[in-house]
Design an enzyme around this catalytic site. Structure first.
Site, mmCIF file in Angstrom:
data_model
loop_
_atom_site.group_PDB
_atom_site.id
_atom_site.type_symbol
_atom_site.label_atom_id
_atom_site.label_comp_id
_atom_site.label_asym_id
_atom_site.label_seq_id
_atom_site.Cartn_x
_atom_site.Cartn_y
_atom_site.Cartn_z
ATOM 1 N N SER A 42 0.875 -1.181 0.000
ATOM 2 C CA SER A 42 0.000 0.000 0.000
ATOM 3 C C SER A 42 0.905 1.222 0.000
ATOM 4 O O SER A 42 1.078 1.903 0.993
ATOM 5 C CB SER A 42 -0.902 -0.007 1.234
ATOM 6 O OG SER A 42 -0.146 0.080 2.416
ATOM 7 N N HIS A 155 -3.158 -6.145 2.381
ATOM 8 C CA HIS A 155 -2.275 -7.155 2.977
ATOM 9 C C HIS A 155 -2.938 -8.516 3.152
ATOM 10 O O HIS A 155 -2.337 -9.438 3.706
ATOM 11 C CB HIS A 155 -1.760 -6.676 4.336
ATOM 12 C CG HIS A 155 -0.904 -5.443 4.242
ATOM 13 N ND1 HIS A 155 -0.540 -4.700 5.335
ATOM 14 C CD2 HIS A 155 -0.351 -4.832 3.163
ATOM 15 C CE1 HIS A 155 0.206 -3.684 4.943
ATOM 16 N NE2 HIS A 155 0.330 -3.735 3.633
ATOM 17 N N GLN A 163 -6.812 -1.844 6.844
ATOM 18 C CA GLN A 163 -5.605 -2.652 6.653
ATOM 19 C C GLN A 163 -5.022 -3.286 7.918
ATOM 20 O O GLN A 163 -4.637 -4.450 7.908
ATOM 21 C CB GLN A 163 -4.548 -1.772 5.972
ATOM 22 C CG GLN A 163 -3.251 -2.465 5.612
ATOM 23 C CD GLN A 163 -2.313 -1.522 4.880
ATOM 24 O OE1 GLN A 163 -2.447 -1.311 3.687
ATOM 25 N NE2 GLN A 163 -1.355 -0.944 5.597
ATOM 26 N N GLU A 164 -4.909 -2.505 9.007
ATOM 27 C CA GLU A 164 -4.164 -3.024 10.160
ATOM 28 C C GLU A 164 -4.859 -2.750 11.492
ATOM 29 O O GLU A 164 -5.204 -1.604 11.791
ATOM 30 C CB GLU A 164 -2.761 -2.390 10.210
ATOM 31 C CG GLU A 164 -1.970 -2.662 8.950
ATOM 32 C CD GLU A 164 -0.640 -1.911 8.885
ATOM 33 O OE1 GLU A 164 -0.101 -1.536 9.956
ATOM 34 O OE2 GLU A 164 -0.155 -1.693 7.769
ATOM 35 N N GLU A 205 1.577 -9.437 7.007
ATOM 36 C CA GLU A 205 2.371 -9.002 8.154
ATOM 37 C C GLU A 205 2.213 -9.938 9.339
ATOM 38 O O GLU A 205 2.564 -9.607 10.467
ATOM 39 C CB GLU A 205 2.008 -7.554 8.521
ATOM 40 C CG GLU A 205 2.343 -6.602 7.364
ATOM 41 C CD GLU A 205 2.222 -5.132 7.703
ATOM 42 O OE1 GLU A 205 1.635 -4.800 8.752
ATOM 43 O OE2 GLU A 205 2.716 -4.307 6.909
ATOM 44 N N ASP A 242 -4.300 1.191 11.512
ATOM 45 C CA ASP A 242 -3.879 1.801 10.255
ATOM 46 C C ASP A 242 -4.875 1.382 9.182
ATOM 47 O O ASP A 242 -4.682 0.374 8.510
ATOM 48 C CB ASP A 242 -2.462 1.372 9.860
ATOM 49 C CG ASP A 242 -2.049 1.938 8.508
ATOM 50 O OD1 ASP A 242 -2.823 2.746 7.936
ATOM 51 O OD2 ASP A 242 -0.958 1.579 8.008
ATOM 52 N N GLU A 285 -3.497 5.742 12.281
ATOM 53 C CA GLU A 285 -2.619 6.087 11.150
ATOM 54 C C GLU A 285 -3.419 6.072 9.846
ATOM 55 O O GLU A 285 -4.249 5.170 9.651
ATOM 56 C CB GLU A 285 -1.491 5.045 11.090
ATOM 57 C CG GLU A 285 -0.578 5.135 9.877
ATOM 58 C CD GLU A 285 0.373 3.929 9.798
ATOM 59 O OE1 GLU A 285 0.678 3.327 10.852
ATOM 60 O OE2 GLU A 285 0.791 3.576 8.683
ATOM 61 N N ASP A 312 1.217 8.544 7.149
ATOM 62 C CA ASP A 312 2.156 7.638 6.471
ATOM 63 C C ASP A 312 2.205 7.999 4.985
ATOM 64 O O ASP A 312 3.093 8.719 4.536
ATOM 65 C CB ASP A 312 1.707 6.184 6.716
ATOM 66 C CG ASP A 312 2.444 5.163 5.880
ATOM 67 O OD1 ASP A 312 3.484 5.493 5.297
ATOM 68 O OD2 ASP A 312 1.978 3.990 5.809
ATOM 69 N N LYS A 337 9.568 5.348 7.205
ATOM 70 C CA LYS A 337 10.017 4.158 6.479
ATOM 71 C C LYS A 337 11.209 4.535 5.621
ATOM 72 O O LYS A 337 11.093 5.402 4.738
ATOM 73 C CB LYS A 337 8.907 3.655 5.556
ATOM 74 C CG LYS A 337 7.671 3.109 6.272
ATOM 75 C CD LYS A 337 6.521 3.032 5.289
ATOM 76 C CE LYS A 337 5.336 2.256 5.835
ATOM 77 N NZ LYS A 337 4.126 2.499 5.003
ATOM 78 N N HIS A 365 8.317 -1.095 9.473
ATOM 79 C CA HIS A 365 8.633 -2.094 8.452
ATOM 80 C C HIS A 365 7.799 -1.825 7.201
ATOM 81 O O HIS A 365 7.001 -0.890 7.160
ATOM 82 C CB HIS A 365 8.299 -3.494 8.997
ATOM 83 C CG HIS A 365 6.831 -3.703 9.251
ATOM 84 N ND1 HIS A 365 6.255 -4.936 9.353
ATOM 85 C CD2 HIS A 365 5.807 -2.818 9.424
ATOM 86 C CE1 HIS A 365 4.959 -4.811 9.561
ATOM 87 N NE2 HIS A 365 4.665 -3.544 9.619
ATOM 88 N N ARG A 366 7.945 -2.654 6.181
ATOM 89 C CA ARG A 366 7.037 -2.689 5.037
ATOM 90 C C ARG A 366 6.333 -4.042 5.050
ATOM 91 O O ARG A 366 6.790 -4.978 5.692
ATOM 92 C CB ARG A 366 7.795 -2.538 3.700
ATOM 93 C CG ARG A 366 8.564 -1.255 3.516
ATOM 94 C CD ARG A 366 7.778 0.018 3.775
ATOM 95 N NE ARG A 366 6.552 0.192 3.032
ATOM 96 C CZ ARG A 366 6.330 1.122 2.111
ATOM 97 N NH1 ARG A 366 7.289 1.971 1.793
ATOM 98 N NH2 ARG A 366 5.152 1.253 1.526
ATOM 99 N N SER A 367 5.256 -4.129 4.286
ATOM 100 C CA SER A 367 4.546 -5.413 4.264
ATOM 101 C C SER A 367 5.381 -6.501 3.582
ATOM 102 O O SER A 367 5.282 -7.672 3.915
ATOM 103 C CB SER A 367 3.192 -5.257 3.592
ATOM 104 O OG SER A 367 3.317 -4.581 2.357
ATOM 105 N N LYS A 388 6.693 -0.170 14.462
ATOM 106 C CA LYS A 388 5.600 -0.987 13.920
ATOM 107 C C LYS A 388 6.267 -2.057 13.074
ATOM 108 O O LYS A 388 6.882 -1.755 12.054
ATOM 109 C CB LYS A 388 4.700 -0.069 13.094
ATOM 110 C CG LYS A 388 3.633 -0.772 12.314
ATOM 111 C CD LYS A 388 2.655 0.230 11.722
ATOM 112 C CE LYS A 388 2.716 0.183 10.215
ATOM 113 N NZ LYS A 388 1.503 0.699 9.565
HETATM 114 C C1 2PG Z 1 1.781 0.675 6.051
HETATM 115 C C2 2PG Z 1 2.745 -0.393 5.594
HETATM 116 C C3 2PG Z 1 3.388 -1.179 6.690
HETATM 117 P P1 2PG Z 1 3.013 -1.262 3.166
HETATM 118 O O1 2PG Z 1 0.826 1.007 5.334
HETATM 119 O O2 2PG Z 1 1.977 1.284 7.084
HETATM 120 O O3 2PG Z 1 2.500 -1.780 7.564
HETATM 121 O O4 2PG Z 1 2.236 -1.214 4.583
HETATM 122 O O5 2PG Z 1 4.418 -1.646 3.459
HETATM 123 O O6 2PG Z 1 2.264 -2.265 2.353
HETATM 124 O O7 2PG Z 1 2.924 0.123 2.602
HETATM 125 MG MG MG Z 2 0.464 2.821 6.831
#
Ligand code: 2PG
Ligand code: MG
Length: 430
Positions: A42, A155, A163-164, A205, A242, A285, A312, A337, A365-367, A388
């Site tokens: 994402s 994800h 998403q999270e 994740e 998130d 987020e 983000d 990131k 991190h990234r997914s 995270k």
């Molecule tokens: C986010 C990230 C990490 P992605 O949106 O914060 O959890 O996802 O690495 O897929 O952008």
């Molecule tokens: Mg995010």
């Protein structure tokens, strides 16, 4: 003083089975630094460019051989003889070598891999752990983890558009205990899902990806799991979200579930507000989409004194966008990131800009990840106070947690672990 002798790279696989780049930097004193680059699903519109070969015959076009070649043929000759302790100068040189606005010529993956590997090589040469090399001897703050236990959106393949759903063990007295709170809640959640006849397979994740459509169902499950683990929802373990709302934003508005009509930013914010009043949520987020600066300003004005509002996709770790966010009070915190911006130095600048404005940062991190635990050391070095890095399973997520356990152990009595949320964990726990 040691100097850089060579740099090269390798095409490896990430946690989704897609190619990514691993860089290696060797110094003339024999010290070596190796680092692997993560990859998002994402992604924000203005992220630094992740260079992919586009050759459909290999890895569906996702190969990174060109980026690997850029390291060997362009970056390595230019860095030969350079001082690995001059990270800012090296990163400036990488940016100049690339020469484009968003690192599309050599690729942000090529640049970042080398940038991180230089930091590791210098840490090795000075016989210091990476966090002390990057942050100085005073680096002693362990980050509060945000652990993603229910996955949706980009994800996972379930119907959940948010998403999270993360747990935040902010009542724990130290990092190791926080990890235990998280893992025990994760296991309790698995029991609960099983009893309800819901799937316990995991998303990108490592969080569960059950076939549920509603956020409130996910929140109820998490609160129940915290209790079943013998912990107090709110006081011991809180919740962070998130939604990654860019993923369900359209011209007509936000569409948070398949059967819903599009709604405005303010209506979506009102929905979050009702969750915040009901559940022990401490951080939100990307509650709105990356283009919705105006909506975000009202969102933060309404919710920002209750929970941490993290940007983000809207900032992509870029000081240009973060500066605007600070000026306009778009959020009150930023996700950080490394691969969104593409060098260690620029990432440090983004963190510093946030902290100077009184904002919190969350190192992320990234997914798509690898076993590289760079961000664990980076979070301690920056004194960020939050990280995270996914759920309580899957090696690429656990690598970061295990590294933080090592750091906490190494710091001993000097380790600091405090909640960034002491003033806003107000939810009742339902
Ligand atoms: C986010 C990230 C990490 P992605 O949106 O914060 O959890 O996802 O690495 O897929 O952008
Ligand atoms: Mg995010």
């Amino acid at each position: 003083m040691p100097t850089i002798m060579s740099a090269d790279a390798l095409e490896i696989l990430d946690s989704r089975g897609n190619p990514t780049l691993r860089a290696r930097v060797m110094l003339d004193d024999g010290s070596t630094g190796i680092a692997s680059v993560p990859s998002g699903a994402s992604t924000g519109e203005y992220e630094a460019h992740e260079r992919r070969d586009g050759d459909a015959r290999r890895y569906r076009g996702r190969g990174v051989r060109e980026a690997v070649r850029a390291v060997a043929e362009v970056i390595a000759p230019a860095l030969r003889g350079a001082d690995p302790f001059a990270q800012a100068a090296i990163d400036a040189q990488l940016i100049a070598l690339d020469g484009s606005a968003n690192k599309m010529r050599l690729g942000a993956n090529a640049l970042l891999g080398v940038s991180m590997a230089v930091a590791r090589a210098a840490a090795a040469a000075s016989r210091r752990p990476l966090y002390a090399h990057l942050g100085g001897a005073a680096s002693c703050r362990l980050p509060m983890p945000m652990m993603n236990v229910i996955n949706g959106g980009a994800h996972a393949d379930n119907a959940l558009r948010f998403q999270e759903f993360m747990i935040v063990p902010h009542g724990a007295p130290g990092f190791a205990e926080a990890l235990r709170y998280g893992a025990e809640t994760f296991h309790a959640l698995r029991d609960l899902l099983r009893r309800r006849g819901l799937a316990t397979g995991v998303g990108d994740e490592g969080g569960f990806a059950p076939e549920i459509a509603g956020a409130e169902e996910a929140l109820d499950l998490i609160v129940e799991a915290i209790g079943a683990a013998g912990l107090r929802a709110g006081a011991d373990v809180a919740i962070a979200l998130d939604p990654a709302a860019s993923g369900f934003a359209s011209e007509a508005g936000y569409v948070p579930s398949a059967d819903a009509a599009p709604i405005t930013s303010d209506a979506l914010t009102a929905m979050y507000r009702s969750w915040i009043d009901t559940y022990p949520i401490v951080s939100l987020e990307d509650g709105l989409g990356e283009r919705d600066w105006e909506g975000f300003r009202r969102h933060t004005a309404l919710l920002g004194d209750k929970v941490q509002i993290v940007g983000d996709d809207i900032y992509v770790t870029n000081t240009r966008f973060i500066a605007r966010g600070i000026a306009e009070r778009t959020t009150n915190a930023a996700l950080i990131k490394l691969n969104q911006i593409g060098t260690v130095t620029e990432t440090v600048a983004a963190v510093r800009m946030c902290h100077e404005a009184g904002w919190h940062t969350v190192i992320s991190h990234r997914s798509g990840e690898t076993e590289d635990s760079f961000i664990a050391d980076f979070a301690v070095a920056m004194g960020s106070g939050q990280i995270k890095t996914g759920s309580l399973c899957r090696g690429e997520r656990i690598a970061k947690y295990n590294r933080l356990l090592e750091i906490e152990n190494e710091l001993g009595a000097d380790a600091v672990f405090t909640s960034p949320f002491t003033s806003c964990a107000s939810g009742s726990g339902a």
